[in-house]
Design an enzyme around this catalytic site. Structure first.
Site, PDB file in Angstrom:
ATOM      1  N   SER A  27       4.385  61.560  23.452  1.00 43.83           N
ATOM      2  CA  SER A  27       5.516  60.730  23.041  1.00 43.83           C
ATOM      3  C   SER A  27       5.530  60.354  21.562  1.00 43.83           C
ATOM      4  O   SER A  27       6.597  60.310  20.945  1.00 43.83           O
ATOM      5  CB  SER A  27       5.585  59.474  23.905  1.00 43.83           C
ATOM      6  OG  SER A  27       4.372  58.757  23.869  1.00 43.83           O
ATOM      7  N   ASP A 241       5.774  47.705  22.605  1.00 46.25           N
ATOM      8  CA  ASP A 241       4.948  48.108  23.751  1.00 46.25           C
ATOM      9  C   ASP A 241       3.503  48.382  23.371  1.00 46.25           C
ATOM     10  O   ASP A 241       2.658  48.623  24.233  1.00 46.25           O
ATOM     11  CB  ASP A 241       5.552  49.326  24.461  1.00 46.25           C
ATOM     12  CG  ASP A 241       5.636  50.565  23.591  1.00 46.25           C
ATOM     13  OD1 ASP A 241       5.102  50.569  22.464  1.00 46.25           O
ATOM     14  OD2 ASP A 241       6.254  51.550  24.042  1.00 46.25           O
ATOM     15  N   HIS A 244       3.540  52.923  21.210  1.00 49.64           N
ATOM     16  CA  HIS A 244       4.206  53.827  20.288  1.00 49.64           C
ATOM     17  C   HIS A 244       4.298  53.222  18.888  1.00 49.64           C
ATOM     18  O   HIS A 244       4.312  52.004  18.725  1.00 49.64           O
ATOM     19  CB  HIS A 244       5.624  54.134  20.798  1.00 49.64           C
ATOM     20  CG  HIS A 244       5.642  54.814  22.122  1.00 49.64           C
ATOM     21  ND1 HIS A 244       6.093  54.204  23.268  1.00 49.64           N
ATOM     22  CD2 HIS A 244       5.224  56.045  22.485  1.00 49.64           C
ATOM     23  CE1 HIS A 244       5.979  55.036  24.290  1.00 49.64           C
ATOM     24  NE2 HIS A 244       5.440  56.149  23.832  1.00 49.64           N
TER      25      HIS A 244
END
Length: 362
Positions: A27, A241, A244
């Protein structure tokens, strides 16, 4: 490679000043940063060889590297500012090309040409299946095919990997990364001493990164591996979060990847602008303790009144939000998410501060 359609060529003569880089990962390589107007201002000398089709791209064709690079529905990534940093320092007749293939939440086995089939067979999330299918269920094979096409036009000079949040917690990950590098070198008949491997740290402890312990493994990649370099994530800003990098974090990491690649290629760094705002480490002002019982129930207690708890997948998808209305305790049934082997619980206090806790199923 078998099972992959032929790709059209869009350039012909090889240019030794056209430097090409292969970019793979999960990601944070896909890109999680919001794209600004300034990010859209890209040099004509920075190109991307598209791996997927979209309204603004066609597989196998070069396009100006306007974000998003990975796929049409993604965001700003470190690769955007990797390319810019190179062009700030390379001769004016140089061009930079990238081949960008990444899948949210994937394990390193997805890029192993001998292990990808068994890895895909074990994928249960529909969204992840769709991302993998965009690469014909063979990301490594497509990477090699695109690289072979690109080699008719320029020189491959580096491989960028940003992956590890999912599985970089023991020596097996190191062995797999080394194998992938060696497979690429052999399959493309490249000279090792001309192709550096850059491996980035995940969001670090200074940003309360939920996967920061993976960096202990990632930092061992250079042992006995002279072509490899580790890119530090220290101080690179994270999203809420803590999994990331935010847009500034993507810019910072991209600059670091670019500077390290320039050094590996033997170029001197010139003075150039910084792409990020001042980095201020963000630490929580409250604590959360949590434990899971044998029935999969998570019990959490906060030292501050809570506004909400977001339950986030390792791909960054918010699976559920629990409104806490000022309570300091919350119970969460993790059985509600049977397809997720790993979860991140993002606790937001009423004052806006956040704390993240990671859970991996046994």
């Amino acid at each position: 490679m078998m099972g992959l359609a032929a790709l059209p060529a869009t350039m012909s003569a090889q240019d030794e000043n056209f430097y090409i880089f292969l970019c793979i990962g999960q990601s944070n390589m896909v890109g999680q940063g919001d794209i600004s107007d300034a990010d859209m201002q890209v040099s004509d000398r920075f190109l991307s060889l598209s791996a997927v089709d979209g309204k603004d791209r066609k597989r196998g064709q070069w396009r100006k590297a306007v974000p998003p690079l990975c796929r049409q529905d993604t965001k700003l990534s470190l690769v955007d500012y990797f390319g810019r940093t190179l062009l700030d320092n390379l001769p004016k007749n140089a061009r930079v090309g990238v081949i960008h293939i990444a899948v949210d939440g994937c394990g390193i086995d997805l890029f192993d040409k001998d292990a990808y089939r068994s890895y895909i067979a074990g994928v249960t999330e529909d969204w992840k299946k769709r991302e993998i299918a965009a690469y014909d269920n063979n990301p490594y094979g497509l990477l090699i095919q695109l690289a072979e096409q690109a080699m008719d036009e320029g020189e491959i000079r580096g491989i960028l990997i940003h992956q590890g949040e999912t599985d970089a917690y023991d020596a097996r990950w190191l062995q797999k990364v080394r194998k992938i590098y060696n497979d690429i070198i052999r399959d493309l008949d490249l000279e090792r001493n001309k192709v550096s491997l850059l491996v980035g740290e995940v969001v670090g402890e200074d940003q309360n990164g939920v996967c920061a312990r993976a960096n202990q493994t990632i930092n061992q990649i250079t042992r006995g591996f002279q072509e490899a370099y580790v890119i530090s994530s220290k101080g690179a800003p994270a999203a809420a979060d803590r999994l990331h990098f935010n847009a500034d974090g993507c810019r910072v990491m991209g600059q670091r990847y670019g500077n390290k690649m320039l050094q590996a290629m033997g170029f001197e760094l010139s003075e150039h602008k910084s792409y990020s705002s001042t980095i201020v480490p963000q630490g929580p002002t409250f604590d959360v303790t949590a434990a899971t019982d044998d029935k999969g129930l998570l019990f959490a207690q906060s030292t501050e009144p809570l506004k909400k708890v977001d339950i986030v997948s390792y791909s960054g998808q918010v699976l559920k939000t629990i409104n806490c209305n000022g309570k300091t305790t919350v119970n969460i049934n993790t059985n509600d998410f049977p397809e997720e082997s790993s979860l991140v619980f993002l606790f937001t206090a009423q004052n806006g501060d956040t704390v993240s806790i990671e859970m991996q199923r046994q």
